[in-house]
Design a protein around this motif. Structure first.
Motif, PDB file in Angstrom:
ATOM      1  N   THR A 126     -20.965  36.116   6.093  1.00 13.76           N
ATOM      2  CA  THR A 126     -21.836  36.983   5.302  1.00 13.76           C
ATOM      3  C   THR A 126     -21.326  37.219   3.888  1.00 13.76           C
ATOM      4  O   THR A 126     -22.001  37.848   3.088  1.00 13.76           O
ATOM      5  CB  THR A 126     -21.994  38.337   6.009  1.00 13.76           C
ATOM      6  N   GLU A 127     -20.141  36.733   3.587  1.00  6.83           N
ATOM      7  CA  GLU A 127     -19.562  36.921   2.258  1.00  6.83           C
ATOM      8  C   GLU A 127     -19.266  35.584   1.628  1.00  6.83           C
ATOM      9  O   GLU A 127     -19.137  34.567   2.312  1.00  6.83           O
ATOM     10  CB  GLU A 127     -18.273  37.736   2.364  1.00  6.83           C
ATOM     11  N   ALA A 128     -19.157  35.575   0.326  1.00  3.44           N
ATOM     12  CA  ALA A 128     -18.854  34.334  -0.383  1.00  3.44           C
ATOM     13  C   ALA A 128     -17.360  34.048  -0.284  1.00  3.44           C
ATOM     14  O   ALA A 128     -16.537  34.898  -0.616  1.00  3.44           O
ATOM     15  CB  ALA A 128     -19.273  34.451  -1.841  1.00  3.44           C
ATOM     16  N   LEU A 141     -10.838  37.302   4.663  1.00  2.00           N
ATOM     17  CA  LEU A 141     -12.141  36.680   4.877  1.00  2.00           C
ATOM     18  C   LEU A 141     -12.621  37.026   6.275  1.00  2.00           C
ATOM     19  O   LEU A 141     -11.837  37.012   7.234  1.00  2.00           O
ATOM     20  CB  LEU A 141     -12.030  35.163   4.710  1.00  2.00           C
ATOM     21  N   ALA A 142     -13.899  37.355   6.371  1.00  2.00           N
ATOM     22  CA  ALA A 142     -14.518  37.703   7.653  1.00  2.00           C
ATOM     23  C   ALA A 142     -13.766  38.824   8.360  1.00  2.00           C
ATOM     24  O   ALA A 142     -13.609  38.811   9.589  1.00  2.00           O
ATOM     25  CB  ALA A 142     -14.615  36.469   8.547  1.00  2.00           C
ATOM     26  N   LEU A 185     -12.872  26.387   6.567  1.00  3.40           N
ATOM     27  CA  LEU A 185     -13.993  26.405   5.631  1.00  3.40           C
ATOM     28  C   LEU A 185     -14.292  24.965   5.243  1.00  3.40           C
ATOM     29  O   LEU A 185     -13.473  24.296   4.625  1.00  3.40           O
ATOM     30  CB  LEU A 185     -13.651  27.218   4.385  1.00  3.40           C
ATOM     31  N   GLU A 186     -15.459  24.480   5.628  1.00  2.00           N
ATOM     32  CA  GLU A 186     -15.870  23.122   5.281  1.00  2.00           C
ATOM     33  C   GLU A 186     -16.925  23.207   4.186  1.00  2.00           C
ATOM     34  O   GLU A 186     -18.043  23.679   4.414  1.00  2.00           O
ATOM     35  CB  GLU A 186     -16.423  22.404   6.508  1.00  2.00           C
ATOM     36  N   TYR A 187     -16.555  22.769   3.000  1.00  2.00           N
ATOM     37  CA  TYR A 187     -17.459  22.831   1.850  1.00  2.00           C
ATOM     38  C   TYR A 187     -18.335  21.581   1.837  1.00  2.00           C
ATOM     39  O   TYR A 187     -17.858  20.454   1.950  1.00  2.00           O
ATOM     40  CB  TYR A 187     -16.664  22.931   0.547  1.00  2.00           C
ATOM     41  N   ARG A 188     -19.644  21.791   1.697  1.00  2.55           N
ATOM     42  CA  ARG A 188     -20.605  20.696   1.656  1.00  2.55           C
ATOM     43  C   ARG A 188     -21.458  20.822   0.392  1.00  2.55           C
ATOM     44  O   ARG A 188     -21.910  21.918   0.044  1.00  2.55           O
ATOM     45  CB  ARG A 188     -21.496  20.704   2.901  1.00  2.55           C
ATOM     46  N   ALA A 191     -24.876  22.985  -0.159  1.00  5.65           N
ATOM     47  CA  ALA A 191     -25.082  23.863   0.995  1.00  5.65           C
ATOM     48  C   ALA A 191     -23.947  24.865   1.081  1.00  5.65           C
ATOM     49  O   ALA A 191     -22.889  24.696   0.459  1.00  5.65           O
ATOM     50  CB  ALA A 191     -25.166  23.051   2.279  1.00  5.65           C
ATOM     51  N   ALA A 192     -24.179  25.943   1.836  1.00  8.26           N
ATOM     52  CA  ALA A 192     -23.153  26.954   2.019  1.00  8.26           C
ATOM     53  C   ALA A 192     -22.020  26.393   2.870  1.00  8.26           C
ATOM     54  O   ALA A 192     -22.234  25.527   3.724  1.00  8.26           O
ATOM     55  CB  ALA A 192     -23.751  28.188   2.699  1.00  8.26           C
TER      56      ALA A 192
END
Length: 528
Positions: A126-128, A141-142, A185-188, A191-192
């Protein structure tokens, strides 16, 4: 047109080759055709080809599509796999499909993690997340406090089976915390980020069925890849790795360190090295040892490396030690470490300790910081699940509990920070476990040296002695044996000058400069 089966499976024809493609879950959005390797995207009852997957490279993982098991009281089946890789090596991510239940199904993965296994569940974020996390630094985080363990560019090697989305390459940030969890954290692009949290698991505790089988009469530890033989680029001798995780191995013929490719291909390169002394425990030998509080298990020696610390200056004493890489099919990898202080058995941690005053805390135990040093690899034999190199350098920080019965080590190399933990092992236990016959002197170790309290008192006494000795030497060096001539005749007199000249020429005897006293130095010490 797709058709539903009574088992709630969906089947459609591959748009490229016409072969049947099945989906066990309505939530799965992608699959790889097992016949033509087409990457398929599912949109309702329609399949479309969006790419081509490389062939899965053969490996030694005991898992395969169709393997079933139980985790946290729920049954699951392995329905897909993604093979990824980076400069740190290659790994599998197995897609798990849980049985139907009241709870909304979540995407789950069983991943290989530094020779161990982790089950992770994807979760909404829910957070960046931070755009530029720093390696080794803490972040929140989280709702959890984490440490950044790795920042890597994960390449897509291959994929098979049923997947929650089309697999892609991208940046992956790995986090660890004091609860033994690993966050990812998988950055794509476009997409988020995909967020998942997992914990380490033991395959032996998951009631697995349908594991890969070896040939009849062939032990798991001795099973080899069928047909995987690569010519050594140095001498041409055949190399036959026994483990799929192997990224580097040493040629038994010429002793060169060879970088291995994926699948059937020529070796990537090699590094020549001189032949060293044989290890005390032969490669291939199997022994039964218990890691930490776990039960005794059979471990096979698959790799061996000699390492040393890097002295800060030429006068520091240099320490050398040996590490045996152990392998168990269901437990993964462990390290049996032989130092001048004793033997220890350690494994990599899934989580990361919390920082404290003068040390760290892990699972309720306080560890005092003991050594901080650079280390490098000087000699290797056997196979390794990471790309090992001569002169590989890491920055190490060692920690120990007050009673000396628990050890922690933090190693940082490139884009990754790795924590490992373990405990001392009596030399006699090592000899018995691996059925070794060797002179007692080769295994005799002062295991009491692991105790931080004893070392602290000893070092304080040695330090005080050296301080007194140093002041005495400085005073002796600063004294002037020709003072009587200087007082009687003056500093510029011939008598005083002749006296000084005779002292400088060594006529009255000279001492050596430099070196250490009594073999003492500020460097070295115990490792891991």
């Amino acid at each position: 047109m797709a058709e539903a089966t009574p088992q709630r499976r969906w089947r459609a024809a591959c748009p490229n080759c016409g072969a049947p493609v099945e989906f066990a879950s309505a939530a799965s959005a992608s699959a790889v055709c097992g016949f033509c390797r087409s990457t398929l995207l599912r949109d309702g009852d329609t399949l479309s080809q969006i790419g081509q997957s490389a062939e899965i490279f053969e490996d030694y993982s005991p898992l395969q599509l169709g393997t079933t098991g139980r985790w946290m009281g729920r049954s699951f089946a392995i329905v897909g796999r993604v093979q990824r890789g980076s400069e740190l090596g290659n790994w599998n991510e197995w897609h798990l499909l849980f049985d139907a239940g009241a709870e909304t199904p979540r995407t789950a993965w069983l991943s290989e993690d530094n020779g161990q296994f982790v089950v992770s569940l994807e979760a909404p974020l829910t957070e960046a997340p931070p755009s530029a996390p720093a390696l080794g630094q803490p972040l929140t985080l989280a709702g959890q406090r984490w440490q950044v363990a790795a920042i890597i560019e994960a390449a897509l090697r291959a994929a098979e089976g049923e997947l929650p989305r089309p697999p892609k390459a991208g940046r992956v940030v790995e986090l660890r915390n004091a609860q033994g969890e690993v966050g990812s954290l998988e950055y794509r692009e476009g997409a988020a980020p995909i967020w998942s949290v997992g914990r380490s698991v033991a395959l032996a505790d998951m009631a697995l069925q349908g594991l890969r089988q070896t040939a009849e009469g062939e032990s798991i530890a001795e099973a080899k890849f069928k047909g995987r033989s690569i010519a050594c680029p140095s001498c041409g001798a055949p190399l036959e790795p026994k483990l799929a995780q192997t990224k580097s191995m040493v040629c038994a013929q010429c002793n060169a360190i060879v970088d291995l490719p994926e699948g059937e291909a020529k070796a990537l390169g090699f590094t020549p090295q001189n032949r060293g002394l044989p290890p005390l425990i032969p490669l291939g030998r199997t022994g039964t040892l218990a890691v930490g509080d776990g039960k005794p298990e059979a471990w096979q020696v698959v790799g061996y490396q000699e390492r040393c610390d890097i002295p800060e200056d030429a006068e520091d004493e240099q320490s050398f030690w040996r590490e045996y890489l152990l392998y168990n099919r269901l437990a993964g990898f462990a390290f049996l470490v032989d130092t001048r202080e004793g033997w220890s058995l350690v494994r990599t941690l899934t989580g990361a300790p919390t920082q404290g005053r003068g040390g760290v805390n892990w699972q309720g135990r306080d560890y005092a910081q003991r050594w901080v040093y650079g280390a490098k690899t000087t000699h290797v034999l056997g196979e390794f699940y990471w790309p090992v190199r001569l002169e590989d350098r890491v920055q190490v920080t060692d920690y120990i509990t007050r009673d000396g019965q628990n050890l922690l080590s933090r190693e940082q190399q490139g884009p990754e920070v790795t924590w490992s933990g373990g405990s001392p092992v009596p030399a006699e236990a090592v000899k018995k476990a691996f059925n070794l016959v060797a002179p007692a002197g080769q295994f005799a170790r002062d295991t009491s040296a692991f105790k931080s309290g004893g070392n602290l008192l000893r070092n304080i006494i040695i330090g005080l002695f050296l301080i007194v000795l140093l002041f005495a030497l400085l005073r002796a060096c600063s004294s002037d044996d020709c003072q009587q001539y200087k007082t009687s005749f003056g500093e510029n007199s011939n008598e005083y000058r002749q006296c000084r000249s005779s002292r400088s020429s060594g006529y009255y005897g000279s001492g050596s400069s430099g070196g250490s006293y009594g073999g003492y130095s500020s460097g070295g010490g115990g490792h891991k």
